[in-house]
Design a protein around this motif. Structure first.
Motif, mmCIF file in Angstrom:
data_model
loop_
_atom_site.group_PDB
_atom_site.id
_atom_site.type_symbol
_atom_site.label_atom_id
_atom_site.label_comp_id
_atom_site.label_asym_id
_atom_site.label_seq_id
_atom_site.Cartn_x
_atom_site.Cartn_y
_atom_site.Cartn_z
ATOM 1 N N THR A 49 0.808 -1.448 -0.380
ATOM 2 C CA THR A 49 -0.024 0.285 0.383
ATOM 3 C C THR A 49 0.522 1.121 -0.021
ATOM 4 O O THR A 49 0.017 2.475 -0.537
ATOM 5 N N SER A 50 2.222 1.146 0.418
ATOM 6 C CA SER A 50 2.575 2.392 0.215
ATOM 7 C C SER A 50 3.297 2.688 -0.749
ATOM 8 O O SER A 50 4.213 3.791 -1.364
ATOM 9 N N ARG A 51 3.181 1.787 -1.891
ATOM 10 C CA ARG A 51 4.186 1.614 -3.406
ATOM 11 C C ARG A 51 2.400 2.323 -3.966
ATOM 12 O O ARG A 51 3.285 2.712 -5.854
ATOM 13 N N MET A 52 1.543 2.685 -4.472
ATOM 14 C CA MET A 52 0.600 3.132 -4.667
ATOM 15 C C MET A 52 0.701 4.019 -5.513
ATOM 16 O O MET A 52 0.625 4.175 -6.902
ATOM 17 N N ASP A 53 0.722 5.382 -4.672
ATOM 18 C CA ASP A 53 1.433 6.559 -5.392
ATOM 19 C C ASP A 53 2.533 6.465 -6.513
ATOM 20 O O ASP A 53 2.784 7.363 -7.342
ATOM 21 N N HIS A 54 3.485 5.615 -5.890
ATOM 22 C CA HIS A 54 4.343 5.688 -6.500
ATOM 23 C C HIS A 54 4.233 5.056 -8.309
ATOM 24 O O HIS A 54 4.562 5.613 -9.330
ATOM 25 N N LEU A 55 3.143 4.174 -7.789
ATOM 26 C CA LEU A 55 3.089 3.517 -9.204
ATOM 27 C C LEU A 55 2.143 4.527 -10.446
ATOM 28 O O LEU A 55 2.140 4.481 -11.934
ATOM 29 N N VAL A 56 0.974 5.115 -9.616
ATOM 30 C CA VAL A 56 0.350 6.384 -10.598
ATOM 31 C C VAL A 56 1.159 7.838 -10.625
ATOM 32 O O VAL A 56 1.129 8.182 -12.212
ATOM 33 N N ASN A 57 1.837 7.603 -9.713
ATOM 34 C CA ASN A 57 2.757 9.321 -9.835
ATOM 35 C C ASN A 57 4.023 8.791 -11.494
ATOM 36 O O ASN A 57 3.663 9.357 -12.302
ATOM 37 N N THR A 58 4.447 7.448 -11.395
ATOM 38 C CA THR A 58 5.283 7.779 -11.902
ATOM 39 C C THR A 58 4.405 7.244 -14.000
ATOM 40 O O THR A 58 5.293 7.796 -15.071
ATOM 41 N N ALA A 59 3.866 6.804 -13.418
ATOM 42 C CA ALA A 59 2.555 7.079 -14.975
ATOM 43 C C ALA A 59 2.132 8.173 -15.326
ATOM 44 O O ALA A 59 2.583 8.310 -16.903
ATOM 45 N N GLU A 60 1.602 8.440 -14.348
ATOM 46 C CA GLU A 60 1.749 10.276 -15.033
ATOM 47 C C GLU A 60 3.450 11.047 -15.655
ATOM 48 O O GLU A 60 2.843 12.081 -16.184
ATOM 49 N N ALA A 61 3.540 11.371 -14.683
ATOM 50 C CA ALA A 61 5.652 11.347 -14.974
ATOM 51 C C ALA A 61 6.168 11.405 -15.993
ATOM 52 O O ALA A 61 6.343 12.321 -17.266
ATOM 53 N N LYS A 62 5.668 10.269 -16.542
ATOM 54 C CA LYS A 62 5.971 9.691 -17.849
ATOM 55 C C LYS A 62 5.520 10.787 -19.134
ATOM 56 O O LYS A 62 5.315 10.641 -20.328
ATOM 57 N N LEU A 63 4.402 10.555 -18.949
ATOM 58 C CA LEU A 63 2.957 11.298 -20.045
ATOM 59 C C LEU A 63 3.321 12.795 -20.137
ATOM 60 O O LEU A 63 3.472 13.615 -20.596
ATOM 61 N N LEU A 64 4.486 13.866 -18.991
ATOM 62 C CA LEU A 64 4.264 14.537 -19.015
ATOM 63 C C LEU A 64 6.108 15.781 -19.144
ATOM 64 O O LEU A 64 7.027 14.900 -18.975
ATOM 65 N N THR A 65 5.828 16.433 -19.910
ATOM 66 C CA THR A 65 7.535 16.432 -20.306
ATOM 67 C C THR A 65 7.862 17.734 -18.693
ATOM 68 O O THR A 65 7.099 18.663 -17.382
ATOM 69 N N GLY A 66 8.999 17.516 -18.351
ATOM 70 C CA GLY A 66 9.689 18.606 -17.772
ATOM 71 C C GLY A 66 9.203 17.475 -15.583
ATOM 72 O O GLY A 66 9.671 18.374 -15.039
ATOM 73 N N ILE A 67 8.770 16.464 -15.832
ATOM 74 C CA ILE A 67 8.670 15.344 -14.437
ATOM 75 C C ILE A 67 9.916 14.609 -14.517
ATOM 76 O O ILE A 67 9.590 14.070 -15.348
ATOM 77 N N ASN A 68 10.655 14.369 -14.071
ATOM 78 C CA ASN A 68 11.583 13.464 -13.619
ATOM 79 C C ASN A 68 10.874 12.669 -12.981
ATOM 80 O O ASN A 68 10.450 12.640 -11.969
ATOM 81 N N PRO A 69 10.647 11.269 -13.703
ATOM 82 C CA PRO A 69 9.792 10.018 -13.508
ATOM 83 C C PRO A 69 10.580 8.997 -12.180
ATOM 84 O O PRO A 69 10.154 8.932 -11.151
ATOM 85 N N THR A 70 12.031 9.473 -11.985
ATOM 86 C CA THR A 70 12.413 9.324 -10.425
ATOM 87 C C THR A 70 11.978 9.879 -9.531
ATOM 88 O O THR A 70 13.254 9.014 -8.392
ATOM 89 N N GLN A 71 12.400 10.563 -9.651
ATOM 90 C CA GLN A 71 11.688 11.722 -8.233
ATOM 91 C C GLN A 71 10.206 11.451 -7.677
ATOM 92 O O GLN A 71 10.205 12.013 -6.824
ATOM 93 N N VAL A 72 9.408 10.870 -8.321
ATOM 94 C CA VAL A 72 7.952 11.119 -8.113
ATOM 95 C C VAL A 72 7.713 10.542 -7.033
ATOM 96 O O VAL A 72 6.867 11.259 -6.033
ATOM 97 N N GLN A 88 -7.304 2.746 -8.097
ATOM 98 C CA GLN A 88 -6.929 3.587 -8.470
ATOM 99 C C GLN A 88 -6.699 4.111 -9.741
ATOM 100 O O GLN A 88 -5.725 2.874 -10.012
ATOM 101 N N THR A 89 -7.590 4.502 -10.901
ATOM 102 C CA THR A 89 -7.137 5.088 -12.177
ATOM 103 C C THR A 89 -6.789 6.208 -11.970
ATOM 104 O O THR A 89 -6.825 6.969 -12.443
ATOM 105 N N THR A 90 -5.222 6.567 -13.680
ATOM 106 C CA THR A 90 -4.855 7.001 -14.365
ATOM 107 C C THR A 90 -4.401 6.693 -15.817
ATOM 108 O O THR A 90 -4.955 5.345 -16.374
ATOM 109 N N LEU A 91 -4.361 7.742 -16.119
ATOM 110 C CA LEU A 91 -3.892 7.813 -18.000
ATOM 111 C C LEU A 91 -2.496 6.813 -17.641
ATOM 112 O O LEU A 91 -1.274 7.263 -16.957
#
Length: 176
Positions: A49-72, A88-91
């Motif tokens: 359960t401590s990893r959900m944010d990381h999974l979702v944030n990483t997916a979103e960071a890969k869609l957006l410029t200027g966000i480093n997926p390693t820092q999410v 949780q659902t995201t693009l």
């Protein structure tokens, strides 16, 4: 197209993880029959359960410029409630990412209802205009490009309407 993977489980994730894998294709078909098309869906059955944010944030960071997926991991968005959430659902790049928090679920009913709920969100984000609008929202919440206040308010109303629709669809899970 539904792709299923598991993350952060010991020994395959237990009974509820196996149950989720078994019913996911039927749940996908049930939502398609009721609501229409779905984009490509990557369903992640998450065991930490401590990893959900990381999974979702990483997916979103890969869609957006200027966000480093390693820092999410360090990013905390105010609209996230992941530690206690069932899903949780995201693009993501290929369509939609759904993360189910299996450890938070206690019964097969939790799995069924959450899976249907999140698949409805996948349907809602599936067409091009919905995806483009949600990308604008993500740029806003990630601090990359602010939305106009009236546009943001309108999108927040749409998010609430989508949530209501997804909760209403949970009754379909009884057919699984």
């Amino acid at each position: 197209m539904l792709r299923i993977s598991t993350q952060h489980f010991l020994f395959g994730g237990g009974r509820l993880s196996k149950y989720a894998k078994a019913i996911a294709p039927d749940a996908e078909q049930l939502v398609r029959d009721k609501f229409g098309s779905l984009p490509a869906v990557h369903l992640v059955l998450n065991g930490d359960t401590s990893r959900m944010d990381h999974l979702v944030n990483t997916a979103e960071a890969k869609l957006l410029t200027g966000i480093n997926p390693t820092q999410v991991n360090a990013v905390s968005r105010p609209d996230r409630h992941s530690r206690s959430a069932f899903g949780q659902t995201t693009l993501d790049r290929d369509g939609v990412l759904i993360v189910l928090q299996i450890p938070n679920m206690r019964h097969e009913r939790d799995v069924r209802e959450t899976l249907v709920h999140e698949l409805v969100h996948a349907h809602q984000l599936g067409d091009r205009s919905a995806r483009e609008l949600h990308l604008k929202f993500l740029k806003h919440v990630w601090g990359r490009q602010p939305m106009k206040p009236n546009t943001l308010a309108g999108y927040e109303v749409l998010i609430e309407a989508r949530e209501t629709e997804a909760y209403g669809a949970e009754d379909l899970a009884a057919q699984l």
